[in-house]
Scaffold this active site. Structure first.
Site, mmCIF file in Angstrom:
data_model
loop_
_atom_site.group_PDB
_atom_site.id
_atom_site.type_symbol
_atom_site.label_atom_id
_atom_site.label_comp_id
_atom_site.label_asym_id
_atom_site.label_seq_id
_atom_site.Cartn_x
_atom_site.Cartn_y
_atom_site.Cartn_z
ATOM 1 N N HIS A 1 23.959 33.707 72.187
ATOM 2 C CA HIS A 1 23.050 33.758 73.333
ATOM 3 C C HIS A 1 23.803 34.332 74.526
ATOM 4 C CE1 HIS A 1 20.125 32.599 76.337
ATOM 5 N NE2 HIS A 1 19.328 32.114 75.397
ATOM 6 N N SER B 1 14.495 36.233 73.403
ATOM 7 C CA SER B 1 13.957 34.880 73.434
ATOM 8 C C SER B 1 13.385 34.613 74.817
ATOM 9 C CB SER B 1 15.033 33.846 73.099
ATOM 10 O OG SER B 1 16.053 33.844 74.082
ATOM 11 N N GLU C 1 10.288 27.551 68.684
ATOM 12 C CA GLU C 1 11.399 26.594 68.776
ATOM 13 C C GLU C 1 10.904 25.167 68.991
ATOM 14 O OE1 GLU C 1 15.682 26.090 71.105
ATOM 15 O OE2 GLU C 1 14.213 27.540 71.839
ATOM 16 N N GLU D 1 11.921 18.175 77.586
ATOM 17 C CA GLU D 1 11.587 19.546 77.972
ATOM 18 C C GLU D 1 10.169 19.942 77.575
ATOM 19 O OE1 GLU D 1 14.708 22.377 77.028
ATOM 20 O OE2 GLU D 1 16.199 20.779 77.114
ATOM 21 N N ASP E 1 17.206 24.086 66.610
ATOM 22 C CA ASP E 1 18.297 24.039 67.586
ATOM 23 C C ASP E 1 19.018 22.710 67.400
ATOM 24 O OD1 ASP E 1 19.729 23.426 70.060
ATOM 25 O OD2 ASP E 1 18.665 25.101 70.981
ATOM 26 N N HIS F 1 18.775 20.056 70.268
ATOM 27 C CA HIS F 1 17.522 19.307 70.293
ATOM 28 C C HIS F 1 17.422 18.374 69.079
ATOM 29 C CE1 HIS F 1 16.273 21.726 73.644
ATOM 30 N NE2 HIS F 1 16.361 22.839 72.936
ATOM 31 N N HIS G 1 19.685 27.858 66.566
ATOM 32 C CA HIS G 1 20.653 27.763 67.652
ATOM 33 C C HIS G 1 21.704 26.744 67.263
ATOM 34 C CE1 HIS G 1 18.150 29.363 71.303
ATOM 35 N NE2 HIS G 1 18.796 30.314 70.659
ATOM 36 N N ARG H 1 26.253 21.130 75.092
ATOM 37 C CA ARG H 1 26.011 22.558 75.362
ATOM 38 C C ARG H 1 27.293 23.359 75.555
ATOM 39 N NH1 ARG H 1 20.754 24.081 74.153
ATOM 40 N NH2 ARG H 1 19.213 23.111 75.523
ATOM 41 N N GLU I 1 24.952 29.010 70.822
ATOM 42 C CA GLU I 1 24.310 28.794 72.122
ATOM 43 C C GLU I 1 25.130 27.793 72.916
ATOM 44 O OE1 GLU I 1 19.849 28.108 73.879
ATOM 45 O OE2 GLU I 1 20.642 26.577 72.537
#
Length: 281
Positions: free
Chosen positions: A7, A64, A144, A150, A177, A180, A203, A209, A238
């Protein structure tokens, strides 16, 4: 055959023409197969310029996005459809054939209640129409699954898989991902295997992160799940080295990671390749 991508947020938080070109070059120099480009402001994205740079360095691109709040799909399906169709024009100009991310909702658009059947049906109907237009252009879409903080619409791979299958669109896939998943799933192995029929884009993101392998994601389980799912799609590093102003509030990204971009990219790619090789992926 698995492809490895990164990413753009590994290097930059805000995509500008100059920063974008520099990031394309850095991704190619590091050895990635493609760069994931965030189309958060597609109206200002210089697709022709970046296509030239991609071709110059021999790098592929995936795009994306998250829908803008004004066209959050369940609330504004016609606006969302117009927005996504315009994005497909940008992909054509860029020479890109893959659009992933939160294509069915805006980040942070929460109702304070669980998703209703009507909300999910609106997403399925609209994405089905957009997927049909994308298929005529040779473009694949991927929806996704994001965590509950979120979005309230699609949090698990199982729920997202159900939506993908409900459209009946062969070119709509599932975007997973690990960040998540670390919040929402009861593990990594089973959800990945059970979504194998539509899983195409992942991801690979750490719990904080930052540098993959330095947090709480169960990476052996992730790679074992991908192996048994017979995964042959895209694995995308990512990590967020910089804060993106457009999504900071929705994702609660207030501080940069503990490692510079060069470390996140080079060590991250090595980590992904080593994990895949260990299970024979």
């Amino acid at each position: 055959m698995v492809r490895y991508g990164a990413h753009a947020f590994v290097w930059i938080g805000d995509w500008t023409p100059e920063a974008g070109d520099a990031t394309i070059r850095k991704a190619a120099e590091t050895g990635f197969d493609f760069l994931e480009i965030p189309l958060l402001r597609p109206e200002t994205f210089d697709a022709k310029r970046h296509r030239r740079t991609l071709e110059e360095v021999g790098l592929a691109a995936v795009c994306s996005l998250a829908l803008p709040r004004a066209v959050h799909l369940p609330e504004n399906p016609e606006g969302a459809k117009r927005f996504l169709l315009a994005v497909l024009d940008k992909l054509d100009a860029l020479g890109c054939t893959y659009l992933a991310g939160c294509i069915g909702y805006a980040l942070g658009a929460l109702t304070g209640a669980p998703p209703t059947p009507q909300e999910r049906a609106q997403v399925v109907d609209t994405l089905g129409e957009v997927a049909e237009a994308a298929q005529r252009r040779g473009i694949t879409l991927a929806l996704e699954a994001c965590n509950r903080y979120e979005t309230h619409l699609y949090n698990t791979l199982a729920d997202t898989r159900e939506a993908v299958l409900a459209t009946g669109a062969p070119n709509l896939k599932l975007h997973a991902d690990t960040y998540h998943m670390n919040i929402e799933e009861e593990g990594f192995y089973t959800p990945l295997v059970e979504a194998a029929d539509v899983l195409d884009y992942v991801h690979m993101s750490e719990s904080h992160r930052g540098l993959v392998g330095s947090g709480t994601v169960n990476w052996p389980e992730v790679f074992r799940g991908l192996k048994d799912a017979r995964f042959s799609g895209a694995l995308v590093l990512e990590s967020f080295a910089a804060i993106n102003p457009d999504i900071a509030a929705a994702t609660c990204l207030w501080r940069p990671t503990n490692h510079p971009s060069e470390v996140l990219a080079s060590r991250g790619l090595a980590f992904l390749k080593a994990g895949a090789a260990e299970v024979g992926l």
